[in-house]
Design an enzyme around this catalytic site. Sequence first.
Site, PDB file in Angstrom:
ATOM      1  N   GLN A 265       0.838  -1.214   0.000  1.00 20.10           N
ATOM      2  CA  GLN A 265       0.000   0.000   0.000  1.00 20.10           C
ATOM      3  C   GLN A 265       0.870   1.260   0.000  1.00 20.10           C
ATOM      4  OE1 GLN A 265      -3.154   0.895  -0.280  1.00 20.10           O
ATOM      5  NE2 GLN A 265      -3.999  -1.167  -0.488  1.00 20.10           N
ATOM      6  N   SER A 266       1.978   1.230  -0.710  1.00 17.82           N
ATOM      7  CA  SER A 266       2.903   2.369  -0.699  1.00 17.82           C
ATOM      8  C   SER A 266       2.293   3.624  -1.339  1.00 17.82           C
ATOM      9  CB  SER A 266       4.168   1.975  -1.471  1.00 17.82           C
ATOM     10  OG  SER A 266       4.950   3.118  -1.752  1.00 17.82           O
TER      11      SER A 266
END
Length: 530
Positions: A265-266
Amino acid sequence: MLLARDAVHERDVRVPRQEEAEALFEIGRMQADMDVGMMRADALDQPGRQRRRQGVLARQHDEVSGQPRAAPEIVPKLPQPGGERGDPVPVVGGGGPQLHGLAGPVEQLDPQMALDGLDAAGEGRGAQVPPLGRFGKGAGVHHRQDVLEPFKTHASPTSCDSRKLHSDLCDWHAGGQGIKRDPASQKEPSMHLARFPRVSLAHLPTPLERLDRLSRELGGPEIWIKRDDCTGLSTGGNKTRKLEFLMAEAQAQGADLVMTQGATQSNHARQTAAAAARLGMACHLLLEDRTASKDPNYRGNGNVLLDLLHGATTEERPSGLDMNAELESAASAERARGRTVYAIPGGGSNPTGALGYVNCALELVSQANDRGLVIDRLVTATGSAGTQAGLVVGLKALNSGIPCLGFGVRAPRPKQEEMVFALAQRTAEKLGCPGVVSRGDVVADTDYVGPGYGLPREDTIEAIRMFAELEGILLDPVYSGKGAAGLIDYCRKGRFAKGERIVFLHTGGAAALFGYDVVLRRPPEILAAE
Ligand SMILES: Cc1ncc(COP(=O)(O)O)c(C=O)c1O
C-alpha cells in the site's frame, strides 16, 4: 550565547544574548527585505508587516517557561521555482550541480526488518461505526498575547549584501565550533533551491490551518496543521514535493522508465506512478508484502488500485528482502533490454528527494512570518527519513529556531534517528551548507509504531477518528495516523507546554484507508481488547 533546555528534544539549545539576538534580527529583517515581492507586499500591507515583526520579537522569550528562545526568526521570502503555479519550470538549472545516478547503485536507506502479519481476522466482528461527536464540544481556543514592541525601519541592502548576510547566518549557526564550510558553497546561498533541476508537480503553497476543535479537545497546545495531504498528484501527500526534484533528474537523464519500490500500500509508489504518467514516462513498481495481509482490499484496493489506474506495472516481493537491492537488479535488467531507467530509492529518500522538504521548511517559515505566527515545534511522521531530514536541514539553514520531532513508523529509535541524521548531512552538503545539522537536532520517538510497519494500533485508529470527526481531515493507518497518535499522546501527557504552537505536518496517505476498512470499522471497545 546562553544555554536553555528543550524538554522534548532533551537538549540544551544555544540562544543568543539580547544584543546578539537584536543583531541577528536585524540581519533577518534585511534578508527578508531583500525580496522584492515581500517589499511590494509590505508596501501594501503595513499591518501584516507589523504582525511579522511582533512575532519575531515575541519569540525572543518563551512566555511559558520564561526561558530565552532559541533564536530569532529569519524571514526570507520563499522562492517558488517557476513562479506562480502553472508556470514552466526549467528542467535543468543553468550552472546547477552535476547529475548522478543513471547507472549508479540505488541508495540503501531503508534496511528490511522482520514484521508480524496483519490481523485481518476482524472480518465478521461487526461493521459498526463508532458514534459521531464522541470527542465533545469545548470552549474556544485561548491564544497567547504576543509581546508588542516598537520597530525600527531598515534600508534594503544591495544584492552583494545578501551573500554576506547568508554567510553571517551560517557562521552564527556554526557557533564558533569550527565547522568548516565548503568554499564552493560560500559562493551560493544554501537555500537557493532554484539552482536544482525541478519540475512543477505540486500545488503549493499547501495550506497552514489552525485545528480549533482538536486543540480544544486536547486542552494543551495550540495545534496547527500543514496540509501536505493537499499537494496534488493522485490525492496528494509528501512524495509530490520529493518527486518535483527526482523527476526533474529523471527527465534530465532522458529516462523512459521510472522504477521504485515500497510496501503493497505504498503511497510513494502511487505518487511515483502518477508523476510518471504526468510526464509521459513508463513506471514499474516493486511492491513488498510487508504485512502478510490476506485482506482483498489491502491487496487490491486503495493505493494498489491507483497504481494500476496510472498505468504502472507492478511486481510483488516477499517480506524481508533488501528492496533497494531488488530494485537495482530489476533496473539493471531493464537497462540491459535497452531502457533508460531512473530508479528512485524507497520513499524517494535521497538528498535529491529531501530537497522537497527543504522547500517545505522554507514555505512554512515564510507562511508563519507572513502571519506573525510563532511556531514552537513541527511534528511529522518519519519513515524512510527524507521528509524529516529535509525539514531539519531547511529549518536549521534558515535559522528558524523551530525543532522538528519525528514519530517513527517502522525502525527503532536509534536506527531511525541515524537514518535521518545521515540523510540530513548529505542533503546539507548538496545544498551547500555542510555541518548545519547536528546530531541533537534529529529526534524521533518510535513509541507509536505499534505492532509493526503497516499495522495500526488502537491509538492509531483513535487518532484517525479524532481528526475525521473533529476536523474533517483524513489521516492514514500507516504514517500520518501514527504521527497523530504521538501528537495526541504528547498533548494528553503534558509533554508539550500549554499554549505551545505545534504544527503537525500532514504527509497524506488517505488513499490507504480503503485497504484498511476492516480494522477501521471495528468498534473502539473491540480494538481496545485486542
Ligand atoms: C503518508 C506518508 N507519510 C509519511 C511518510 C514518511 O515520510 P518519509 O519516508 O520521507 O520519512 C510516508 C512515506 O512513505 C508516507 O507515505
